[in-house]
Scaffold this motif. Structure first.
Motif, PDB file in Angstrom:
ATOM      1  N   ILE A   1       0.853  -1.186   0.000  1.00  0.00           N
ATOM      2  CA  ILE A   1       0.000   0.000   0.000  1.00  0.00           C
ATOM      3  C   ILE A   1       0.890   1.236   0.000  1.00  0.00           C
ATOM      4  CG2 ILE A   1      -1.707   1.325   1.300  1.00  0.00           C
ATOM      5  CD1 ILE A   1      -2.828  -1.347   2.299  1.00  0.00           C
TER       6      ILE A   1
ATOM      7  N   ILE B   1      -3.134   0.139  -3.842  1.00  0.00           N
ATOM      8  CA  ILE B   1      -2.821  -1.215  -3.406  1.00  0.00           C
ATOM      9  C   ILE B   1      -2.236  -1.931  -4.606  1.00  0.00           C
ATOM     10  CG2 ILE B   1      -3.725  -3.331  -2.367  1.00  0.00           C
ATOM     11  CD1 ILE B   1      -6.213  -0.861  -2.278  1.00  0.00           C
TER      12      ILE B   1
ATOM     13  N   ALA C   1      -7.888   1.746   1.564  1.00  0.00           N
ATOM     14  CA  ALA C   1      -7.001   0.802   0.877  1.00  0.00           C
ATOM     15  C   ALA C   1      -6.921  -0.516   1.631  1.00  0.00           C
ATOM     16  CB  ALA C   1      -5.609   1.415   0.719  1.00  0.00           C
TER      17      ALA C   1
END
Length: 99
Positions: free
Chosen positions: A45, A60, A82
Motif C-alpha cells: 500500500i 494497493i 485501501a
C-alpha cells in the motif's frame, strides 16, 4: 477495518509478535500493523497527496494489478479505504483456498 478469514489469519500473526489487544490500539497503530501484515500477504500500500485540492489517495499493488482509492480528505481515510479493499480481495482468495 479487517473482517472474515483475514481477521483470523491477522490475529494469529499479531499474537505471534507478542502483541495483544489490537482493537484497543490507536488507529494509526492499527493502520501500520495492518499495512505491515498485508505486505506479508503480497499487498503493498502506497499513498499520495494532492497539494492542489488537498485530496489523498492510496494505491494497493498485488499480483493481479493495482487498485486506487482517490478523493479522501485525510491520509488516514485513504489508508483505511485501501486496507479494506485489500482485505476484501484477500478474503476472496482465502475462501477459494478453503474450498
Amino acid at each position: 477495518m479487517i473482517t472474515g478469514k483475514a481477521k483470523e489469519v491477522f490475529t494469529n500473526w499479531f499474537n505471534k509478535k507478542h502483541l495483544d489487544n489490537f482493537d484497543n490500539k490507536p488507529v494509526l497503530t492499527q493502520i501500520f500493523a495492518l499495512c505491515e501484515w498485508l505486505k506479508t500477504q503480497g499487498y503493498a500500500i502506497s499513498t499520495k497527496s494532492n497539494y492542489y485540492d488537498s485530496n489523498y489517495s492510496a494505491k494497493i499493488s498485488f499480483n493481479e494489478g493495482d487498485i486506487n482509492t482517490q478523493g479522501h480528505e485525510s491520509l488516514e481515510k485513504a489508508l483505511v479505504s485501501a486496507i479494506e479493499l485489500a482485505v476484501e480481495d484477500l478474503n476472496d482468495r482465502l475462501e477459494q483456498v478453503c474450498y
